[in-house]
Design a protein around this motif. Structure first.
Motif, PDB file in Angstrom:
ATOM      1  N   ASP A   1       0.835  -1.198   0.000  1.00 17.19           N
ATOM      2  CA  ASP A   1       0.000   0.000   0.000  1.00 17.19           C
ATOM      3  C   ASP A   1       0.871   1.251   0.000  1.00 17.19           C
ATOM      4  O   ASP A   1       1.571   1.542   0.974  1.00 17.19           O
ATOM      5  N   VAL A   2       0.823   1.989  -1.101  1.00 22.97           N
ATOM      6  CA  VAL A   2       1.593   3.221  -1.231  1.00 22.97           C
ATOM      7  C   VAL A   2       1.189   4.231  -0.164  1.00 22.97           C
ATOM      8  O   VAL A   2       2.038   4.862   0.485  1.00 22.97           O
ATOM      9  N   LEU A   3      -0.116   4.395   0.048  1.00 23.93           N
ATOM     10  CA  LEU A   3      -0.586   5.449   0.948  1.00 23.93           C
ATOM     11  C   LEU A   3      -0.239   5.166   2.399  1.00 23.93           C
ATOM     12  O   LEU A   3       0.043   6.088   3.170  1.00 23.93           O
ATOM     13  N   LYS A   4      -0.247   3.906   2.805  1.00 30.50           N
ATOM     14  CA  LYS A   4       0.120   3.607   4.187  1.00 30.50           C
ATOM     15  C   LYS A   4       1.611   3.853   4.432  1.00 30.50           C
ATOM     16  O   LYS A   4       2.023   4.120   5.564  1.00 30.50           O
ATOM     17  N   ASN A   5       2.425   3.764   3.390  1.00 31.14           N
ATOM     18  CA  ASN A   5       3.826   4.130   3.542  1.00 31.14           C
ATOM     19  C   ASN A   5       3.999   5.637   3.631  1.00 31.14           C
ATOM     20  O   ASN A   5       4.897   6.119   4.332  1.00 31.14           O
ATOM     21  N   ILE A   6       3.155   6.394   2.965  1.00 30.40           N
ATOM     22  CA  ILE A   6       3.178   7.846   3.123  1.00 30.40           C
ATOM     23  C   ILE A   6       2.852   8.227   4.561  1.00 30.40           C
ATOM     24  O   ILE A   6       3.404   9.176   5.123  1.00 30.40           O
ATOM     25  N   GLN A   7       1.957   7.471   5.200  1.00 26.82           N
ATOM     26  CA  GLN A   7       1.591   7.748   6.589  1.00 26.82           C
ATOM     27  C   GLN A   7       2.759   7.573   7.546  1.00 26.82           C
ATOM     28  O   GLN A   7       2.692   8.033   8.691  1.00 26.82           O
ATOM     29  N   GLN A   8       3.824   6.916   7.113  1.00 22.58           N
ATOM     30  CA  GLN A   8       4.982   6.691   7.971  1.00 22.58           C
ATOM     31  C   GLN A   8       5.965   7.863   7.959  1.00 22.58           C
ATOM     32  O   GLN A   8       6.993   7.814   8.635  1.00 22.58           O
ATOM     33  N   LEU A   9       5.665   8.937   7.216  1.00 25.42           N
ATOM     34  CA  LEU A   9       6.589  10.057   7.081  1.00 25.42           C
ATOM     35  C   LEU A   9       6.295  11.124   8.132  1.00 25.42           C
ATOM     36  O   LEU A   9       5.134  11.380   8.461  1.00 25.42           O
ATOM     37  N   PRO A  10       7.333  11.778   8.674  1.00 18.32           N
ATOM     38  CA  PRO A  10       7.101  12.874   9.626  1.00 18.32           C
ATOM     39  C   PRO A  10       6.259  13.975   8.995  1.00 18.32           C
ATOM     40  O   PRO A  10       6.436  14.325   7.832  1.00 18.32           O
ATOM     41  N   GLY A  11       5.324  14.502   9.779  1.00 20.68           N
ATOM     42  CA  GLY A  11       4.441  15.547   9.291  1.00 20.68           C
ATOM     43  C   GLY A  11       3.179  15.033   8.655  1.00 20.68           C
ATOM     44  O   GLY A  11       2.301  15.822   8.284  1.00 20.68           O
ATOM     45  N   VAL A  12       3.060  13.699   8.529  1.00 22.19           N
ATOM     46  CA  VAL A  12       1.874  13.087   7.932  1.00 22.19           C
ATOM     47  C   VAL A  12       1.114  12.345   9.025  1.00 22.19           C
ATOM     48  O   VAL A  12       1.699  11.560   9.772  1.00 22.19           O
ATOM     49  N   GLN A  13      -0.187  12.595   9.100  1.00 24.23           N
ATOM     50  CA  GLN A  13      -1.015  11.997  10.142  1.00 24.23           C
ATOM     51  C   GLN A  13      -2.008  11.015   9.538  1.00 24.23           C
ATOM     52  O   GLN A  13      -2.434  11.166   8.398  1.00 24.23           O
ATOM     53  N   MET A  14      -2.374  10.012  10.298  1.00 28.01           N
ATOM     54  CA  MET A  14      -3.513   9.157   9.979  1.00 28.01           C
ATOM     55  C   MET A  14      -4.551   9.345  11.079  1.00 28.01           C
ATOM     56  O   MET A  14      -4.219   9.706  12.204  1.00 28.01           O
ATOM     57  N   VAL A  15      -5.833   9.112  10.751  1.00 30.33           N
ATOM     58  CA  VAL A  15      -6.890   9.338  11.728  1.00 30.33           C
ATOM     59  C   VAL A  15      -7.514   8.025  12.170  1.00 30.33           C
ATOM     60  O   VAL A  15      -7.610   7.728  13.349  1.00 30.33           O
ATOM     61  N   GLY A  16      -7.948   7.201  11.233  1.00 35.11           N
ATOM     62  CA  GLY A  16      -8.655   5.987  11.591  1.00 35.11           C
ATOM     63  C   GLY A  16      -7.815   4.739  11.389  1.00 35.11           C
ATOM     64  O   GLY A  16      -6.888   4.713  10.583  1.00 35.11           O
TER      65      GLY A  16
ATOM     66  N   THR B   1       3.595  12.585  17.312  1.00 40.14           N
ATOM     67  CA  THR B   1       3.611  11.406  16.453  1.00 40.14           C
ATOM     68  C   THR B   1       5.039  10.905  16.317  1.00 40.14           C
ATOM     69  O   THR B   1       5.960  11.700  16.082  1.00 40.14           O
ATOM     70  N   ILE B   2       5.225   9.615  16.486  1.00 39.53           N
ATOM     71  CA  ILE B   2       6.527   8.967  16.271  1.00 39.53           C
ATOM     72  C   ILE B   2       6.317   7.867  15.234  1.00 39.53           C
ATOM     73  O   ILE B   2       5.391   7.064  15.352  1.00 39.53           O
ATOM     74  N   GLN B   3       7.177   7.851  14.216  1.00 36.92           N
ATOM     75  CA  GLN B   3       7.081   6.836  13.173  1.00 36.92           C
ATOM     76  C   GLN B   3       8.448   6.203  12.953  1.00 36.92           C
ATOM     77  O   GLN B   3       9.471   6.894  12.946  1.00 36.92           O
ATOM     78  N   ALA B   4       8.465   4.889  12.806  1.00 41.14           N
ATOM     79  CA  ALA B   4       9.705   4.164  12.525  1.00 41.14           C
ATOM     80  C   ALA B   4       9.417   3.105  11.473  1.00 41.14           C
ATOM     81  O   ALA B   4       8.436   2.365  11.581  1.00 41.14           O
ATOM     82  N   ALA B   5      10.264   3.049  10.459  1.00 48.99           N
ATOM     83  CA  ALA B   5      10.157   2.034   9.406  1.00 48.99           C
ATOM     84  C   ALA B   5      11.562   1.520   9.120  1.00 48.99           C
ATOM     85  O   ALA B   5      12.436   2.296   8.728  1.00 48.99           O
ATOM     86  N   LEU B   6      11.793   0.225   9.355  1.00 48.97           N
ATOM     87  CA  LEU B   6      13.124  -0.351   9.208  1.00 48.97           C
ATOM     88  C   LEU B   6      13.064  -1.621   8.365  1.00 48.97           C
ATOM     89  O   LEU B   6      12.073  -2.355   8.401  1.00 48.97           O
ATOM     90  N   THR B   7      14.132  -1.864   7.616  1.00 45.07           N
ATOM     91  CA  THR B   7      14.313  -3.142   6.918  1.00 45.07           C
ATOM     92  C   THR B   7      15.691  -3.690   7.276  1.00 45.07           C
ATOM     93  O   THR B   7      16.658  -2.938   7.393  1.00 45.07           O
TER      94      THR B   7
END
Length: 879
Positions: A242-257, A746-752
């Protein structure tokens, strides 16, 4: 128009902007690195460059790198004796208009800028994938001799100004092997450069991203370029990339539901985000009520996301731009890929139509929960329930010659939600069609002409309303546009263009006869745009980008416009015949960004954007991307929205381990923000504009992110602080209140983690403050029932949200002469069973199923959630 005149007055008050520019300039003194500040004692014996270099090495232990062909070390110098900063000495001897000084650790490299060798020669062409023949967007080309560099544009084209009789080019692109080319030339030269992909299946290599260093000197701020392969490496809900859920992982981007694809950027609503698929706007990029996005990862090549500064070629939205590009199709050989998952399967086929000249791509995807229910259920109502989605992407391109290429791409996606038990059905779909023509007028002038079609429509069937009513609504766009890239010289890259769009909007109509009085009037419009932008390389340290976008937005009949009194009650109407232009808005959007390099590893950035929006969404805040939301168009009753967005940032590349640090602080002022009045009826309401309230909003905060792009472990860690508030007359008694997407922390972390040749591990973790909600402050009893009392909007908050997702990718064992690749992906969504609430509401006491009232005298607060943990298994094949 009065609000627009107020905005024009803002620009006359230049004091604020001047103050901000002075503040930005005052910050430049912070850029001296430690090595530049080190002191050295100069004496009378230090009278040549050679002796100076020797003294620097002996006294400070600093090595000086240079070319003897560029620097005459026997040259006499005259430096006052005494204790002096090393940086000041070097700047005096090697002025920045002639030399470039690179500082790193205990080494200094001095390079002469070769811009005095006569007129520039252009090296131009395309950067191409060697295996598929596809153009590579955002690849970087750098000439070490001329100290000049450029990136390919959105169509893979570049034009680089070089000086002298030869050029030493280095070409880079994420996921591809770097290439170095030496070109001897005395005139403009056409070079189509091919890059070899790194084979992740057969080679024991780790893909690295060198663009972190390039971001430091770029004027672009807050721009994120994400190749689809990086997205595929991260965990996904139910195995669906999902492209959009990866956008939600960026600082300054919020998700609501929970589970939704909706995202909110820096205090803006989700309708303030422009989403493009091959240049066509996508108004509802969601499947399954937002659980998945419409973007099939097998069809997508890459994407670019803008949130701090938006180039003037993009417009019509206030907050951000997501530019998604589809693959072109393999020009070399046929290729099949796909995947089998627990809820859906997908298939992609691509290949040459005429080798090296024309190719095609077709991808499809479908869920099959409806088939499973019909097979295993004995309940007739369940068997008659249909909940599924499917989509189809297709693209074809044809190379006419060295200067011309044609592209045709399209997308169609549909969602069906027909639930017999609840007596309703919702069907919505998206359609896009893009036809493009790339033409090269000269080595310096590139153009792209596009014809674009986009439509989003939805039908809501209400079987329990009278004899059954279907509510139909759509928004449809027809666009013609021209974009130009003019590589004027080594210091100026000019972009300009124009477009015209016809918006055909049906806000809502009832299909059955006898209910025509519920129909909303059509709302059509013409939108004309003209823009120009110049990226200017002022010096080795300072780069700026200035642009201006002008828009004329015209309301056009056939339409009926209602007039409302001070109590928002319709008291009159005017009918405008088809083709009659009855209202025009004008907007000028100036935008500027600047980057000042403190040293080769760090820079300061500033941007100011003025943005305008003419098509708006009036929404039910409880359900992001709901089909019950209503699209409205700017007209004499609904003013255009405007925003002024300021951003200051610090960017630093930490070198060796491939770590980049960025920090931004921002302020956004928003005018004519809309919200629904209390108890507004969004559906079956022909007087919906009377339920719209307008006011102002503002957002401010800061963002910090740390990104690692080299080594076995790669990823991004970010923190953002955000406040987003509104003040709207007749809402919350005219007092300031929190916007629905106001989430302070908001804190976001995405690691591989590349654990081995065959095993990759992915991890997402997110934490955010709970979103604002409206709940009763007290209750009173009336006629034996508990009645809630509300004293404000969004005065309470939901519980904090946090979630951990994990994935493990197992690659096929490496064998000799293997022709196909496959992977198994095992994923856990919400690994530690967190029951994040999807809704919090007040109601009279309900039963355990939250359906029937069991005690009307008691008012309680209830919390619902969608799911705790979701495991998935997906098999991906590729041959």
């Amino acid at each position: 128009m009065n609000n627009y005149l107020k905005i024009k007055k803002v620009f006359k008050r230049r004091g604020l902007i001047v103050l901000l520019i002075l503040l930005f300039q005052s910050m430049l003194v912070l850029g001296q690195s430690n090595i530049e500040k080190r002191q050295i004692i100069i004496d009378s014996e230090t009278n040549t460059i050679e002796k100076l270099f020797a003294k620097i090495k002996n006294d400070l232990g600093i090595e000086i790198g240079y070319s003897s062909n560029e620097i005459d070390v026997s040259r006499k110098i005259n430096i006052p004796s005494g204790n002096t900063e090393l940086g000041k000495i070097m700047e005096e001897i090697f002025p920045e208009d002639t030399f470039r000084i690179l500082w790193k650790n205990d080494k200094v490299l001095i390079k002469k800028i070769r811009r005095d060798s006569g007129n520039a020669n252009q090296i131009f062409g395309y950067v191409i994938d060697a295996e598929s023949g596809e153009k590579l967007l955002g690849a970087t080309i750098y000439d070490s001799n001329s100290q000049t560099g450029v990136s390919t544009n959105n169509y893979g084209y570049f034009s680089l100004a070089t000086f002298g009789e030869n050029a030493d080019l280095t070409i880079r692109y994420l996921g591809y092997q770097n290439q170095e080319i030496k070109i001897e030339h005395t005139k403009d030269t056409l070079v189509n450069i091919t890059l070899q992909p790194i084979d992740q299946f057969l080679e024991d290599v780790v893909i690295t991203d060198d663009r972190l260093a390039e971001k430091v000197v770029s004027t672009e701020s807050g721009v994120v370029e994400i190749p689809i392969e990086r997205i595929k490496a991260l965990p996904a809900l139910a195995g669906e990339i999902d492209v959009l859920k990866n956008i939600q992982q960026l600082p300054g981007v919020q998700m609501v539901g929970e589970g939704t694809s909706a995202y909110y950027v820096r205090g803006g609503n989700y309708d303030q985000n422009l989403i493009l698929l091959d240049e066509a706007p996508v108004y509802n990029p969601s499947h399954a009520l937002g659980f998945f996005s419409v973007f099939n990862g097998d069809a997508i090549k890459d994407l670019t996301f803008y949130k701090n500064h938006i180039p003037v070629k993009y417009g019509g939205k206030l907050s951000s731009v997501l530019d998604v590009r589809m693959k072109e199709g393999n020009k070399k050989k046929y290729h099949v890929s796909g995947g089998l998952g627990l809820i859906s399967s997908r298939l992609s086929v691509e290949g040459p139509i005429a080798k090296d000249r024309a190719s095609f791509l077709v991808t499809g995807r479908r869920t099959y929960a409806d088939f499973i229910w019909r097979t295993i259920s004995n309940d007739e109502a369940t068997k008659n329930t249909s909940i599924y989605f499917y989509d189809l992407n297709a693209k074809m391109n044809y190379k006419i010659g060295e200067k011309d290429q044609l592209f045709v791409s399209g997308f169609f996606g549909r969602d069906v939600n027909e639930i017999e038990v609840q007596q309703y059905g919702i069907i919505w779909d998206n359609k896009t069609l893009t036809m493009r023509w790339n033409h090269l007028y000269s080595s310096k002038l590139f153009s792209n002409a596009s014809l674009i079609y986009s439509k989003y429509n939805y039908d809501i069937g209400l079987n329990d309303f009278a004899d059954g009513v279907t509510w139909e609504s759509f928004i449809e766009d027809y666009t013609a546009k021209m974009d130009f890239d003019w590589f004027a010289n080594a210091s100026n890259h000019v972009r300009f263009g124009f477009s015209s769009t016809f918006h055909n909007i049906a806000p809502g109509k009832v299909s059955e006869a006898g209910y025509e009085d519920l129909n909303m009037s059509d709302a059509d419009a013409l939108e004309h745009v003209l823009y120009i932008e110049d990226r200017i390389n002022i010096s080795e340290k300072l780069n700026i980008e200035v642009g201006l976008r002008g828009t004329a937005f015209q309301n056009i009949g056939e339409s009926t416009l209602y007039h409302y009194n001070d109590d928002y009650i319709a008291n009159d109407s005017v009918y405008y015949p088809k083709g009659d232009i009855y209202n025009t808005f004008f907007a000028l959007d100036p935008r500027v960004s600047a980057s000042y390099a403190l040293n080769p590893q760090s820079s300061l950035k500033f941007s100011y954007d003025h943005t305008s929006q003419f098509i708006h969404l009036l929404q039910n805040n409880l359900i992001p991307f709901s089909s019950f939301d209503q699209w409205l168009i700017s007209n004499p009753n609904v003013a255009p929205q405007y925003a002024n967005h300021f951003n200051f940032g610090y960017y630093r590349y930490l070198g060796g381990p491939g770590i980049g640090l960025s920090a931004d602080v921002f302020y956004k002022q928003m005018l004519n923000q809309i919200d629904a009045a209390d108890h507004a009826q969004l559906l079956l309401n022909k007087y919906l504009e009377g339920d719209v309230r307008e006011g102002k909003g503002h957002a401010y905060g800061f963002e910090v992110s740390l990104e690692k792009s080299k080594g076995d472990v790669q990823g991004i860690l970010g923190y953002s602080f955000l406040r987003a508030q509104r003040t709207i007359r007749d809402i919350n008694n005219g007092k300031i209140y929190n916007a629905p997407f106001d989430k302070p922390h908001t804190i976001q972390a995405a690691l591989t983690w590349n654990a081995s040749r065959r095993i990759d591990v992915g991890m997402n973790w997110i934490f955010s403050s709970g979103g604002p909600i409206t709940l009763p402050s007290e209750t009173f009893y009336y006629n034996g029932k508990s009645v809630p009392v509300y004293n404000g909007r969004n005065q309470y908050r939901m519980p904090d949200y946090h979630r951990l997702d994990l994935s493990l990718t197992l690659k096929r064992k490496k064998t000799q002469n293997v022709k196909n690749h496959s992977t198994w992906v095992f994923a856990l969504y919400n690994t530690y069973f967190r029951k994040n609430p999807s809704a919090v509401f007040s109601s009279q006491k309900l039963d355990l199923d939250y359906i029937d009232i069991i005690d009307p005298t008691v008012q309680e607060i209830y919390k619902t959630w969608l799911f705790s943990i979701v495991p998935s298994v997906t098999y991906n094949f590729n041959f």
